[in-house]
Design a protein around this motif. Structure first.
Motif, mmCIF file in Angstrom:
data_model
loop_
_atom_site.group_PDB
_atom_site.id
_atom_site.type_symbol
_atom_site.label_atom_id
_atom_site.label_comp_id
_atom_site.label_asym_id
_atom_site.label_seq_id
_atom_site.Cartn_x
_atom_site.Cartn_y
_atom_site.Cartn_z
ATOM 1 N N LEU A 138 -4.073 -5.305 -4.992
ATOM 2 C CA LEU A 138 -5.178 -4.396 -4.665
ATOM 3 C C LEU A 138 -4.734 -3.279 -3.727
ATOM 4 C CD1 LEU A 138 -8.051 -7.006 -4.270
ATOM 5 C CD2 LEU A 138 -7.728 -5.383 -6.155
ATOM 6 N N LEU A 139 -3.911 -3.605 -2.748
ATOM 7 C CA LEU A 139 -3.437 -2.578 -1.816
ATOM 8 C C LEU A 139 -2.484 -1.599 -2.492
ATOM 9 C CD1 LEU A 139 -2.997 -4.637 1.444
ATOM 10 C CD2 LEU A 139 -4.569 -2.733 1.062
ATOM 11 N N TRP A 140 -1.606 -2.095 -3.361
ATOM 12 C CA TRP A 140 -0.714 -1.199 -4.094
ATOM 13 C C TRP A 140 -1.541 -0.200 -4.908
ATOM 14 C CZ3 TRP A 140 0.252 0.568 -8.920
ATOM 15 C CH2 TRP A 140 1.469 1.223 -9.134
ATOM 16 N N THR A 141 -2.550 -0.723 -5.586
ATOM 17 C CA THR A 141 -3.394 0.121 -6.422
ATOM 18 C C THR A 141 -4.174 1.118 -5.574
ATOM 19 O OG1 THR A 141 -3.555 -1.696 -8.009
ATOM 20 C CG2 THR A 141 -5.145 0.095 -8.239
ATOM 21 N N GLN A 142 -4.674 0.678 -4.439
ATOM 22 C CA GLN A 142 -5.381 1.583 -3.531
ATOM 23 C C GLN A 142 -4.457 2.714 -3.079
ATOM 24 O OE1 GLN A 142 -6.931 -0.162 0.072
ATOM 25 N NE2 GLN A 142 -7.252 1.838 0.987
ATOM 26 N N GLY A 143 -3.239 2.373 -2.671
ATOM 27 C CA GLY A 143 -2.292 3.399 -2.245
ATOM 28 C C GLY A 143 -2.000 4.389 -3.355
ATOM 29 N N TYR A 144 -1.819 3.880 -4.565
ATOM 30 C CA TYR A 144 -1.563 4.731 -5.727
ATOM 31 C C TYR A 144 -2.701 5.731 -5.917
ATOM 32 C CZ TYR A 144 -0.549 6.145 -10.501
ATOM 33 O OH TYR A 144 -0.269 6.890 -11.621
ATOM 34 N N LEU A 145 -3.936 5.234 -5.911
ATOM 35 C CA LEU A 145 -5.087 6.108 -6.146
ATOM 36 C C LEU A 145 -5.309 7.096 -5.013
ATOM 37 C CD1 LEU A 145 -7.551 3.561 -7.738
ATOM 38 C CD2 LEU A 145 -6.533 5.562 -8.847
ATOM 39 N N GLU A 146 -5.069 6.679 -3.791
ATOM 40 C CA GLU A 146 -5.267 7.598 -2.677
ATOM 41 C C GLU A 146 -4.224 8.705 -2.690
ATOM 42 O OE1 GLU A 146 -5.943 5.448 0.950
ATOM 43 O OE2 GLU A 146 -7.873 4.769 0.216
ATOM 44 N N SER A 147 -3.020 8.424 -3.130
ATOM 45 C CA SER A 147 -2.009 9.466 -3.269
ATOM 46 C C SER A 147 -2.410 10.442 -4.369
ATOM 47 C CB SER A 147 -0.655 8.836 -3.591
ATOM 48 O OG SER A 147 0.334 9.828 -3.724
ATOM 49 N N GLU A 148 -2.917 9.908 -5.459
ATOM 50 C CA GLU A 148 -3.385 10.745 -6.567
ATOM 51 C C GLU A 148 -4.487 11.695 -6.090
ATOM 52 O OE1 GLU A 148 -6.075 9.145 -9.877
ATOM 53 O OE2 GLU A 148 -4.068 9.076 -10.763
ATOM 54 N N GLU A 191 -8.813 -7.502 -19.629
ATOM 55 C CA GLU A 191 -7.729 -6.664 -20.137
ATOM 56 C C GLU A 191 -7.709 -5.302 -19.440
ATOM 57 O OE1 GLU A 191 -5.339 -7.758 -22.199
ATOM 58 O OE2 GLU A 191 -6.364 -9.674 -22.000
ATOM 59 N N GLY A 192 -8.655 -5.064 -18.532
ATOM 60 C CA GLY A 192 -8.724 -3.790 -17.830
ATOM 61 C C GLY A 192 -7.540 -3.581 -16.901
ATOM 62 N N LYS A 193 -7.256 -2.339 -16.606
ATOM 63 C CA LYS A 193 -6.200 -1.962 -15.675
ATOM 64 C C LYS A 193 -6.823 -1.736 -14.306
ATOM 65 C CE LYS A 193 -3.014 -1.791 -18.851
ATOM 66 N NZ LYS A 193 -2.014 -2.817 -18.910
ATOM 67 N N LEU A 194 -6.201 -2.286 -13.253
ATOM 68 C CA LEU A 194 -6.759 -2.146 -11.905
ATOM 69 C C LEU A 194 -6.904 -0.687 -11.493
ATOM 70 C CD1 LEU A 194 -5.168 -4.993 -9.765
ATOM 71 C CD2 LEU A 194 -7.482 -4.824 -10.651
ATOM 72 N N ILE A 195 -5.956 0.148 -11.895
ATOM 73 C CA ILE A 195 -6.057 1.570 -11.534
ATOM 74 C C ILE A 195 -7.348 2.154 -12.090
ATOM 75 C CG2 ILE A 195 -5.060 3.861 -11.950
ATOM 76 C CD1 ILE A 195 -2.280 2.519 -11.705
ATOM 77 N N GLU A 196 -7.672 1.837 -13.322
ATOM 78 C CA GLU A 196 -8.892 2.387 -13.933
ATOM 79 C C GLU A 196 -10.146 1.750 -13.352
ATOM 80 O OE1 GLU A 196 -8.824 5.116 -15.654
ATOM 81 O OE2 GLU A 196 -6.652 5.036 -15.459
ATOM 82 N N VAL A 197 -10.121 0.447 -13.128
ATOM 83 C CA VAL A 197 -11.278 -0.235 -12.549
ATOM 84 C C VAL A 197 -11.574 0.345 -11.170
ATOM 85 C CG1 VAL A 197 -12.133 -2.437 -11.632
ATOM 86 C CG2 VAL A 197 -10.972 -2.375 -13.848
ATOM 87 N N MET A 198 -10.549 0.461 -10.343
ATOM 88 C CA MET A 198 -10.757 0.968 -8.990
ATOM 89 C C MET A 198 -11.110 2.449 -8.990
ATOM 90 S SD MET A 198 -7.815 -1.275 -7.059
ATOM 91 C CE MET A 198 -8.045 -0.583 -5.432
ATOM 92 N N ARG A 199 -10.529 3.228 -9.895
ATOM 93 C CA ARG A 199 -10.866 4.658 -9.990
ATOM 94 C C ARG A 199 -12.349 4.812 -10.349
ATOM 95 N NH1 ARG A 199 -7.225 6.575 -13.618
ATOM 96 N NH2 ARG A 199 -5.787 7.347 -12.037
ATOM 97 N N TYR A 244 0.835 -1.204 0.000
ATOM 98 C CA TYR A 244 0.000 0.000 0.000
ATOM 99 C C TYR A 244 0.874 1.261 0.000
ATOM 100 C CZ TYR A 244 -3.217 3.512 1.778
ATOM 101 O OH TYR A 244 -3.949 4.656 1.937
ATOM 102 N N LEU A 245 1.865 1.295 0.897
ATOM 103 C CA LEU A 245 2.730 2.464 1.028
ATOM 104 C C LEU A 245 3.569 2.693 -0.227
ATOM 105 C CD1 LEU A 245 3.894 1.909 4.714
ATOM 106 C CD2 LEU A 245 2.364 3.729 3.889
ATOM 107 N N GLU A 246 4.036 1.615 -0.867
ATOM 108 C CA GLU A 246 4.836 1.760 -2.083
ATOM 109 C C GLU A 246 3.971 2.262 -3.231
ATOM 110 O OE1 GLU A 246 7.449 1.627 -5.280
ATOM 111 O OE2 GLU A 246 5.700 0.340 -5.326
ATOM 112 N N GLY A 247 2.716 1.801 -3.300
ATOM 113 C CA GLY A 247 1.798 2.334 -4.301
ATOM 114 C C GLY A 247 1.574 3.821 -4.089
ATOM 115 N N TYR A 248 1.436 4.213 -2.841
ATOM 116 C CA TYR A 248 1.256 5.621 -2.506
ATOM 117 C C TYR A 248 2.476 6.421 -2.947
ATOM 118 C CZ TYR A 248 -0.349 9.641 0.220
ATOM 119 O OH TYR A 248 -0.779 10.884 0.601
ATOM 120 N N ALA A 249 3.672 5.890 -2.692
ATOM 121 C CA ALA A 249 4.913 6.573 -3.052
ATOM 122 C C ALA A 249 5.133 6.601 -4.567
ATOM 123 C CB ALA A 249 6.101 5.902 -2.368
#
Length: 194
Positions: free
Chosen positions: A136-146, A180-188, A63-68
């Motif tokens: 899922l946690l990496w992607t969550q961290g990424y989106l929450e940082s965004e 073929e979807g990207k998790l970042i887009e699905v979760m966003r 999660y933290l690395e996705g955020y970073a």
């Protein structure tokens, strides 16, 4: 470290076989050892982080690395997560009573070449629950940082394990419809309610 919007994702056991047959009947058995139902990784002290079960620490580090990573790369690499964990532990050795939030921006770590943007196909092929949870946690961290970059107020930073069932099921349903979807887009999309 910016505060961010919590999607109310958590960690749960997600087991998907290579045949795309998800084992999603019961998420309730999965917990992160040593933390409560709601855990804010940024508020953990270095001592708490270092004392976590290795599997739990790796999930929180994902999660933290996705955020970073947000703003620099959309590629998930397990090696980057391992290196970030080692960097956090090294920084923590110098300041064991510090909350992670105070030192994360200064953690140095190597991001190996390779990796890929987390996609539905990777999630659907994952056979180990921890590997699916890390994606899922990496992607969550990424989106929450965004989102944190676009918001002016502080947000709930906790990972809420008990709300994951519904959210993970929605992600998996979308991924099965479009592998073929990207998790970042699905979760966003799920997060924004579009």
């Amino acid at each position: 470290m910016n505060r961010f919007f919590s999607l109310m994702w958590g960690v749960a056991a997600v087991m998907v076989t290579a045949t795309n047959a998800p084992a999603l009947d019961d998420f309730s058995a999965f917990t992160m050892k040593g933390v409560g139902n709601d855990v804010d990784p940024f508020e953990l002290t270095c001592k708490q982080y270092a004392g976590l079960d290795a599997g739990t620490r790796r999930l929180l580090t994902s999660y933290l690395e996705g955020y970073a990573a947000e703003g620099s790369s959309t590629a998930y690499a397990e090696g980057a997560v391992r290196n970030f964990e080692a960097g956090i532990l090294a920084a923590c050795a110098k300041a064991p009573d510090s909350p992670l939030d105070e030192l994360l921006e200064n953690v140095q770590y190597d991001v190996p070449e390779g990796g890929a943007e987390p996609g539905c196909s990777a999630l659907l092929k994952t056979s180990a629950p921890e590997e699916a949870a890390k994606l899922l946690l990496w992607t969550q961290g990424y989106l929450e940082s965004e989102l944190a970059e676009n918001m002016e107020t502080d947000f709930d930073q906790a990972i809420h394990q008990d709300t994951f069932r519904e959210d993970a099921a929605a992600v998996l349903e979308q991924c099965k419809a479009d592998n073929e979807g990207k998790l970042i887009e699905v979760m966003r999309t799920l997060m924004m309610g579009d």
